[in-house]
Design an enzyme around this catalytic site. Structure first.
Site, PDB file in Angstrom:
ATOM      1  N   SER A 131      -4.217   7.122  13.701  1.00  0.00           N
ATOM      2  CA  SER A 131      -4.416   8.496  13.029  1.00  0.00           C
ATOM      3  C   SER A 131      -4.805   9.751  14.145  1.00  0.00           C
ATOM      4  O   SER A 131      -5.531   9.587  15.167  1.00  0.00           O
ATOM      5  CB  SER A 131      -5.587   8.236  12.149  1.00  0.00           C
ATOM      6  OG  SER A 131      -6.194   9.195  11.761  1.00  0.00           O
TER       7      SER A 131
ATOM      8  N   ASN B 285     -10.787  10.519  -2.295  1.00  0.00           N
ATOM      9  CA  ASN B 285     -11.495  11.221  -1.506  1.00  0.00           C
ATOM     10  C   ASN B 285     -10.562  12.352  -0.896  1.00  0.00           C
ATOM     11  O   ASN B 285     -11.097  13.344  -0.317  1.00  0.00           O
ATOM     12  CB  ASN B 285     -11.834  10.600  -0.233  1.00  0.00           C
ATOM     13  CG  ASN B 285     -12.936   9.516  -0.754  1.00  0.00           C
ATOM     14  OD1 ASN B 285     -14.079   9.862  -1.160  1.00  0.00           O
ATOM     15  ND2 ASN B 285     -12.717   8.083  -0.320  1.00  0.00           N
TER      16      ASN B 285
ATOM     17  N   LYS C 184      -9.902   2.964  14.586  1.00  0.00           N
ATOM     18  CA  LYS C 184      -8.385   3.323  15.132  1.00  0.00           C
ATOM     19  C   LYS C 184      -8.538   3.325  16.773  1.00  0.00           C
ATOM     20  O   LYS C 184      -7.566   3.069  17.164  1.00  0.00           O
ATOM     21  CB  LYS C 184      -7.923   4.726  14.502  1.00  0.00           C
ATOM     22  CG  LYS C 184      -7.796   4.500  12.910  1.00  0.00           C
ATOM     23  CD  LYS C 184      -6.576   3.687  12.676  1.00  0.00           C
ATOM     24  CE  LYS C 184      -6.301   3.064  11.071  1.00  0.00           C
ATOM     25  NZ  LYS C 184      -5.547   2.213  11.035  1.00  0.00           N
TER      26      LYS C 184
ATOM     27  N   THR D 201      -7.170  11.127  13.530  1.00  0.00           N
ATOM     28  CA  THR D 201      -8.465  11.294  13.686  1.00  0.00           C
ATOM     29  C   THR D 201      -8.995  10.797  14.918  1.00  0.00           C
ATOM     30  O   THR D 201     -10.123  11.510  15.481  1.00  0.00           O
ATOM     31  CB  THR D 201      -9.249  10.229  12.607  1.00  0.00           C
ATOM     32  OG1 THR D 201     -10.572  10.595  12.280  1.00  0.00           O
ATOM     33  CG2 THR D 201      -9.016   9.012  13.189  1.00  0.00           C
TER      34      THR D 201
ATOM     35  N   GLY E 285     -18.182  16.330   8.756  1.00  0.00           N
ATOM     36  CA  GLY E 285     -17.320  15.501   9.341  1.00  0.00           C
ATOM     37  C   GLY E 285     -15.778  16.192   9.344  1.00  0.00           C
ATOM     38  O   GLY E 285     -15.209  15.598  10.034  1.00  0.00           O
TER      39      GLY E 285
ATOM     40  N   ASN F 121      -6.541  -3.335  -1.793  1.00  0.00           N
ATOM     41  CA  ASN F 121      -6.296  -1.650  -2.386  1.00  0.00           C
ATOM     42  C   ASN F 121      -5.014  -1.620  -2.947  1.00  0.00           C
ATOM     43  O   ASN F 121      -4.172  -0.425  -2.553  1.00  0.00           O
ATOM     44  CB  ASN F 121      -6.873  -1.100  -1.320  1.00  0.00           C
ATOM     45  CG  ASN F 121      -6.979   0.530  -1.546  1.00  0.00           C
ATOM     46  OD1 ASN F 121      -7.398   0.817  -2.770  1.00  0.00           O
ATOM     47  ND2 ASN F 121      -6.753   1.418  -0.581  1.00  0.00           N
TER      48      ASN F 121
ATOM     49  N   TYR G 137     -14.614   4.362  10.600  1.00  0.00           N
ATOM     50  CA  TYR G 137     -13.167   4.125  10.284  1.00  0.00           C
ATOM     51  C   TYR G 137     -12.283   4.701  11.612  1.00  0.00           C
ATOM     52  O   TYR G 137     -11.373   4.161  11.999  1.00  0.00           O
ATOM     53  CB  TYR G 137     -12.911   5.064   9.096  1.00  0.00           C
ATOM     54  CG  TYR G 137     -11.153   5.447   9.070  1.00  0.00           C
ATOM     55  CD1 TYR G 137     -10.269   4.591   8.840  1.00  0.00           C
ATOM     56  CD2 TYR G 137     -10.820   6.743   9.434  1.00  0.00           C
ATOM     57  CE1 TYR G 137      -8.904   4.954   8.975  1.00  0.00           C
ATOM     58  CE2 TYR G 137      -9.442   7.098   9.486  1.00  0.00           C
ATOM     59  CZ  TYR G 137      -8.459   6.196   9.086  1.00  0.00           C
ATOM     60  OH  TYR G 137      -7.295   6.574   9.227  1.00  0.00           O
TER      61      TYR G 137
ATOM     62  N   LYS H 249      -9.232   2.537   4.977  1.00  0.00           N
ATOM     63  CA  LYS H 249      -8.769   3.851   5.434  1.00  0.00           C
ATOM     64  C   LYS H 249      -9.824   4.895   4.800  1.00  0.00           C
ATOM     65  O   LYS H 249      -9.360   6.284   5.069  1.00  0.00           O
ATOM     66  CB  LYS H 249      -7.309   4.286   5.182  1.00  0.00           C
ATOM     67  CG  LYS H 249      -7.147   4.009   3.564  1.00  0.00           C
ATOM     68  CD  LYS H 249      -5.848   4.982   3.374  1.00  0.00           C
ATOM     69  CE  LYS H 249      -5.690   5.200   1.850  1.00  0.00           C
ATOM     70  NZ  LYS H 249      -4.721   5.951   1.616  1.00  0.00           N
TER      71      LYS H 249
ATOM     72  N   GLY I 152       0.878  -1.126   0.040  1.00  0.00           N
ATOM     73  CA  GLY I 152      -0.031  -0.063   0.020  1.00  0.00           C
ATOM     74  C   GLY I 152       0.766   1.226  -0.185  1.00  0.00           C
ATOM     75  O   GLY I 152       2.116   1.107  -0.069  1.00  0.00           O
TER      76      GLY I 152
END
Ligand code: UD1
Length: 350
Positions: free
Chosen positions: A126, A196, A155, A128, A312, A37, A151, A86, A12
């Protein structure tokens, strides 16, 4: 003999760059990837970059039997676990797929590691987990917020699972926004379908694949009204993984002690065996600043419009890097211009 490091998701975006850096640092990467992916051609590019064909098996982390056999055969001493889904939006549509792959995948992996007495792990987390942060820059000790997507939840759950499994020595790396590509442009990000994320969408727009870039929101409470992020070159990020592997081995040898004894850097959720690090540059750039940097560095115009806010999105987030600089001894070296140059060089080869 080189020490072997298993890299899950090693074909990846971040995994492939880390394979290159591990090799440069004298480790031998052993790659697994389910090609969900990623593409097998990445292995050819890696062969060119490292000068030999790295060991690779198409294995899903959920396939414990195959994974167990590989670990026993190869004698790996540490693991970097990238293999995960992800995409924030996709996770809202297919939450079960995310929980299965990201959470069950981690649990299955840990079971195999434990059965083999393997207890050195680097985990892809992350930024996030900070959500809309209570303070900027965010420290590892900044309060995390409820996840805004499945997602993000995977995490956060991953961090909890790893912290509870204290038999395993974990370096938990909270990535900010990874961009760019290897300077050779032989490897980079390969988004499937419509991207994205900002940079792949931007480079595909300049390449004529997309008509124009929509800047998500121009009325945020920032200097130019657009959101601010901490963009980090993927090679810097890859090097942070090597620093983490070095640290895991140094801890296992007793060469260094845990973070709590090394410095007073404020409380966070780290323990002796579960260390959290922010992996960012410490600099925040707005979407418009990114666009202008790209245009200036590459001499290309980016057709763009200011559109609605994206659900978001947080307004602004960037990393406090004091802990990672001092404790891990790692610092990002590449600037935004380098990120933009390398991202474009990669896109031109795609
Ligand atoms: C998201 C995730 C992050 C994940 C990362 C990489 C959250 C909150 N963030 O980061 O955890 O690691 O993706 O997969 O879950 N933008 C545009 N136009 C576009 C695309 C993006 O203006 O077409 C803007 C966004 O509004 C944002 C910035 O560019 O301000 C960066 O967006 P993106 O690349 O998608 O990353 P994040 O949302 O920050």
């Amino acid at each position: 003999m080189k020490r072997k490091v298993l890299v899950t998701g090693g074909l990846g975006f971040i995994g492939s760059h880390t394979v290159v850096c591990l090799n440069e640092a004298g480790y031998e990467p052993v790659i697994i990837d389910n090609l969900n992916n990623s593409r097998l051609e990445v292995l050819d590019a890696l062969e060119t970059l490292v000068g030999y064909r790295p060991t690779f098996e198409q294995i899903d982390v959920l396939d414990s039997e195959k994974l167990n056999a590989l670990i026993q055969r190869e004698g790996v001493e540490a693991v970097i676990h990238f293999a995960a889904h992800k995409a924030v939006g996709e996770s809202v549509e297919k939450p079960l797929m995310y929980y299965r792959n990201n959470v069950c995948g981690l649990i299955f992996l840990l079971e195999v590691l434990k059965a083999n007495g393997l207890n050195n792990l680097v985990f892809s987390s992350s930024c996030t987990v900070y959500g809309e942060p209570k303070e900027i820059p965010v420290r590892e000790g900044t309060e995390t917020q409820p996840a805004a997507s499945p997602y993000g939840a995977t995490k956060q759950m991953g961090e909890v699972i790893l912290r509870d499994n204290s038999w395993c020595n974990v370096q938990c790396l909270r990535y900010f926004n990874p961009v760019g590509a290897h300077e050779s442009a032989l490897i980079g990000e390969l988004p499937l379908g419509v991207p994205n994320n900002l940079i792949p969408f931007l480079t595909q727009t300049v390449a004529g694949i997309r008509k124009q870039l929509t800047v998500y929101g121009g009325d945020y409470d920032t200097a130019d009204g657009t959101c601010i992020r901490d963009y980090i070159h993927v090679m810097d990020l890859a090097e942070a993984h090597v620093a983490s592997i070095d640290r895991l081995f140094a801890k296992a040898n007793g060469t260094i002690t845990h973070y709590g004894k090394e410095g007073v850097l404020g409380f966070d959720n780290s323990t002796d065996n579960f260390e959290i690090f922010n992996i960012g540059t410490g600099n925040g750039f707005s979407v418009l600043e990114v666009i202008h940097a790209f245009e200036r560095v590459n001499g290309e115009k980016i057709p763009h419009v200011i559109g609605d806010r994206r659900a978001g999105d947080v307004v602004a987030v960037w990393a406090d890097t004091k802990k990672v600089n001092e404790v891990l001894g790692w610092k990002a070296k590449r600037d935004l211009d380098t990120m933009m140059r390398d991202a474009w060089n990669w896109q031109k080869r795609c």
